[in-house]
Design a protein around this motif. Structure first.
Motif, PDB file in Angstrom:
ATOM      1  N   LEU A 240       0.765  -1.424   0.018  1.00 22.53           N
ATOM      2  CA  LEU A 240       0.132   0.192   0.152  1.00 22.53           C
ATOM      3  C   LEU A 240       1.016   1.403   0.058  1.00 22.53           C
ATOM      4  O   LEU A 240       1.513   1.594   1.036  1.00 22.53           O
ATOM      5  CB  LEU A 240      -0.940  -0.158   1.495  1.00 22.53           C
ATOM      6  N   ASN A 241       0.856   1.828  -0.894  1.00 25.17           N
ATOM      7  CA  ASN A 241       1.632   2.965  -1.317  1.00 25.17           C
ATOM      8  C   ASN A 241       1.004   4.450  -1.079  1.00 25.17           C
ATOM      9  O   ASN A 241       0.254   4.806  -1.855  1.00 25.17           O
ATOM     10  CB  ASN A 241       2.432   3.099  -2.428  1.00 25.17           C
ATOM     11  N   VAL A 242       1.334   5.069   0.092  1.00 24.35           N
ATOM     12  CA  VAL A 242       0.610   6.522   0.195  1.00 24.35           C
ATOM     13  C   VAL A 242       1.712   7.348  -0.397  1.00 24.35           C
ATOM     14  O   VAL A 242       2.035   8.274   0.217  1.00 24.35           O
ATOM     15  CB  VAL A 242       0.632   6.567   1.796  1.00 24.35           C
ATOM     16  N   THR A 243       2.032   7.359  -1.719  1.00 22.19           N
ATOM     17  CA  THR A 243       2.635   8.203  -2.431  1.00 22.19           C
ATOM     18  C   THR A 243       2.121   8.827  -3.780  1.00 22.19           C
ATOM     19  O   THR A 243       1.191   8.073  -4.409  1.00 22.19           O
ATOM     20  CB  THR A 243       3.938   7.633  -2.889  1.00 22.19           C
ATOM     21  N   PRO A 244       2.382   9.895  -4.514  1.00 12.23           N
ATOM     22  CA  PRO A 244       1.968  10.221  -5.751  1.00 12.23           C
ATOM     23  C   PRO A 244       2.761   9.658  -6.740  1.00 12.23           C
ATOM     24  O   PRO A 244       2.538   9.713  -7.939  1.00 12.23           O
ATOM     25  CB  PRO A 244       2.035  11.622  -5.640  1.00 12.23           C
ATOM     26  N   ASP A 245       3.971   9.215  -6.536  1.00  9.95           N
ATOM     27  CA  ASP A 245       4.974   8.814  -7.526  1.00  9.95           C
ATOM     28  C   ASP A 245       5.229   7.226  -7.508  1.00  9.95           C
ATOM     29  O   ASP A 245       6.592   7.289  -8.295  1.00  9.95           O
ATOM     30  CB  ASP A 245       5.951   9.797  -7.570  1.00  9.95           C
ATOM     31  N   SER A 246       4.906   6.583  -6.748  1.00  9.86           N
ATOM     32  CA  SER A 246       5.301   5.014  -7.035  1.00  9.86           C
ATOM     33  C   SER A 246       5.360   4.410  -8.332  1.00  9.86           C
ATOM     34  O   SER A 246       4.556   4.859  -8.936  1.00  9.86           O
ATOM     35  CB  SER A 246       4.610   4.029  -6.001  1.00  9.86           C
ATOM     36  N   PHE A 247       6.174   3.538  -8.760  1.00 13.02           N
ATOM     37  CA  PHE A 247       6.376   3.218 -10.063  1.00 13.02           C
ATOM     38  C   PHE A 247       4.992   2.356 -10.760  1.00 13.02           C
ATOM     39  O   PHE A 247       4.635   2.620 -11.799  1.00 13.02           O
ATOM     40  CB  PHE A 247       7.431   2.226 -10.377  1.00 13.02           C
ATOM     41  N   PHE A 248       4.358   1.997  -9.993  1.00 12.07           N
ATOM     42  CA  PHE A 248       3.016   1.076 -10.149  1.00 12.07           C
ATOM     43  C   PHE A 248       1.950   2.108  -9.902  1.00 12.07           C
ATOM     44  O   PHE A 248       1.614   1.992  -8.766  1.00 12.07           O
ATOM     45  CB  PHE A 248       3.028  -0.161  -9.685  1.00 12.07           C
ATOM     46  N   ALA A 249       1.340   2.443 -10.805  1.00 10.21           N
ATOM     47  CA  ALA A 249       0.060   3.620 -10.423  1.00 10.21           C
ATOM     48  C   ALA A 249      -0.926   2.995  -9.674  1.00 10.21           C
ATOM     49  O   ALA A 249      -1.563   3.534  -8.805  1.00 10.21           O
ATOM     50  CB  ALA A 249      -0.528   4.067 -11.839  1.00 10.21           C
ATOM     51  N   GLY A 250      -1.173   1.604  -9.953  1.00  9.23           N
ATOM     52  CA  GLY A 250      -2.282   0.672  -9.293  1.00  9.23           C
ATOM     53  C   GLY A 250      -2.048   0.622  -7.947  1.00  9.23           C
ATOM     54  O   GLY A 250      -3.008   0.247  -6.998  1.00  9.23           O
ATOM     55  N   SER A 251      -0.975   0.925  -7.220  1.00  8.51           N
ATOM     56  CA  SER A 251      -0.526   0.699  -5.821  1.00  8.51           C
ATOM     57  C   SER A 251      -0.644   2.003  -5.127  1.00  8.51           C
ATOM     58  O   SER A 251      -0.462   1.909  -3.852  1.00  8.51           O
ATOM     59  CB  SER A 251       0.744   0.154  -5.870  1.00  8.51           C
ATOM     60  N   ARG A 252      -0.800   3.050  -5.748  1.00 11.17           N
ATOM     61  CA  ARG A 252      -0.855   4.503  -5.048  1.00 11.17           C
ATOM     62  C   ARG A 252      -2.340   4.450  -4.298  1.00 11.17           C
ATOM     63  O   ARG A 252      -3.187   4.542  -4.885  1.00 11.17           O
ATOM     64  CB  ARG A 252      -0.779   5.623  -6.101  1.00 11.17           C
ATOM     65  N   LEU A 253      -2.013   5.249  -3.044  1.00 14.49           N
ATOM     66  CA  LEU A 253      -3.259   5.478  -2.296  1.00 14.49           C
ATOM     67  C   LEU A 253      -3.439   7.011  -2.048  1.00 14.49           C
ATOM     68  O   LEU A 253      -4.084   7.535  -1.121  1.00 14.49           O
ATOM     69  CB  LEU A 253      -3.210   4.858  -1.101  1.00 14.49           C
ATOM     70  N   LEU A 254      -2.852   7.934  -2.675  1.00 11.86           N
ATOM     71  CA  LEU A 254      -2.806   9.454  -2.235  1.00 11.86           C
ATOM     72  C   LEU A 254      -3.986   9.964  -3.302  1.00 11.86           C
ATOM     73  O   LEU A 254      -3.906  10.411  -4.147  1.00 11.86           O
ATOM     74  CB  LEU A 254      -1.626  10.003  -3.028  1.00 11.86           C
ATOM     75  N   VAL A 255      -5.196   9.826  -2.484  1.00 13.36           N
ATOM     76  CA  VAL A 255      -6.455  10.113  -3.025  1.00 13.36           C
ATOM     77  C   VAL A 255      -6.938  11.364  -2.100  1.00 13.36           C
ATOM     78  O   VAL A 255      -7.209  11.354  -1.107  1.00 13.36           O
ATOM     79  CB  VAL A 255      -7.484   9.107  -2.923  1.00 13.36           C
ATOM     80  N   GLU A 256      -7.033  12.518  -2.946  1.00 14.84           N
ATOM     81  CA  GLU A 256      -7.406  13.629  -2.062  1.00 14.84           C
ATOM     82  C   GLU A 256      -8.825  13.488  -1.213  1.00 14.84           C
ATOM     83  O   GLU A 256      -9.600  13.052  -1.425  1.00 14.84           O
ATOM     84  CB  GLU A 256      -8.023  14.656  -3.198  1.00 14.84           C
ATOM     85  N   ASN A 257      -8.251  14.056   0.116  1.00 11.79           N
ATOM     86  CA  ASN A 257      -9.490  14.035   1.134  1.00 11.79           C
ATOM     87  C   ASN A 257      -9.847  12.597   1.509  1.00 11.79           C
ATOM     88  O   ASN A 257     -10.716  12.615   2.475  1.00 11.79           O
ATOM     89  CB  ASN A 257     -10.678  14.923   0.733  1.00 11.79           C
TER      90      ASN A 257
END
Length: 285
Positions: A27-44
């Motif tokens: 679970l990546n809480v980042t805007p730039d991890s290499f695999f977009a499907g793993s990113r959790l940086l969702v606004e609000n």
């Protein structure tokens, strides 16, 4: 199936049996991890999104959830310790509020972030730098008394690919990890998980060399984590994108299992669990 001598981890008083390999969901809480499907940086709604993903991963069979707030892809942007902590701590707390028995791993190379995360409920420290980027990390991990994932890397996420120079990558990775294992043991660290660091200061050919000789790491008698999920080694070799690298990931995860991997760190939990179940039925390993 090859077994390691060390078959259990003490995660905050809970013994985790690795006789059957386990899955760690990313679970990546980042805007730039290499695999977009793993990113959790969702606004609000970062925590809400994380809880939803955690629920799916737990349902699919994940034993661990690995939460990171600093992208370590090659050339990743620098993130301050404060910002990293601000990203991961609410997610840890939200997941544990909804799933109190979840075993959370904090993916960080900073001792201060690791300390805060364990105080918030994390049960494992996953240090991609293997103690090389924060001199306080080893002592912090030993003092906290949680399992520590010792990964091999050279340099920083910004410089590591320029340091992928080896005469024999497997031998040199083992030698460098052995020094760090000895230091950890001298500090009283009990549970150590080894990670060869696929993609970290390694070329594609070096990654395949490491995988080809993965069984060599059993000389440590420590659990071995393999994290090759959707990495460039797969999608560049196949001339596809990370989004299409699930099948290749499953192939290499299966090979890793036959060579002694105890934990698979993955983006796709269900498929990794299936690979484990099928390889466990084989009798010639």
């Amino acid at each position: 199936m090859p077994k390691v001598t060390k078959k259990t981890l003490n995660c905050r008083g809970r013994l985790v049996d690795l006789t059957t390999p386990a899955v760690m969901g990313i679970l990546n809480v980042t805007p730039d991890s290499f695999f977009a499907g793993s990113r959790l940086l969702v606004e609000n709604s970062i925590s809400t999104a994380a809880v939803d993903v955690a629920q799916r991963m737990i349902r699919d069979g994940a034993t661990f959830l690995d939460i990171g707030g600093y992208s370590t892809r090659p050339g990743a942007a620098e993130v301050s310790p404060t910002e990293e902590a601000d990203r991961v701590l609410p997610v840890i707390e939200a997941i544990l509020t909804n799933f109190p028995d979840a075993l959370i791993s904090i993916d960080t190379f900073r001792a201060s972030v690791a300390h805060q995360a364990v105080e918030a409920g994390a049960a494992i420290i996953n240090d991609v730098a293997g103690g090389t980027l924060d001199p306080a990390m080893f002592e912090t991990a030993a003092a906290l008394g949680v399992p520590y994932i010792l990964m091999h890397m050279r340099g920083t996420p910004q410089t590591m690919q320029s340091l992928a120079k080896y005469t024999n990558v497997t031998t040199e990775v083992i030698d460098e990890l052995a020094v760090r294992v000895a230091t950890l043991r001298s500090l009283g660290q009990k549970d150590i998980i080894l990670d060869p660091g696929f993609g970290f200061a390694k070329t594609i050919s070096q990654n395949f060399d490491l995988l080809n000789h993965l069984e060599t790491f059993r000389l440590f008698d420590e659990p071995l984590l393999v994290g090759i999920s959707r990495k460039a080694t797969i999608w560049k070799t196949l001339a596809i994108s990370a989004n299409k690298a699930l099948n290749g990931t499953t192939v290499l995860n299966t090979i890793a299992l036959t060579k002694g991997a105890s934990i698979l760190r993955v983006h796709d939990v269900r498929e990794a669990v299936e690979a484990i179940k099928l390889t466990q039925e084989l009798t010639f390993f």
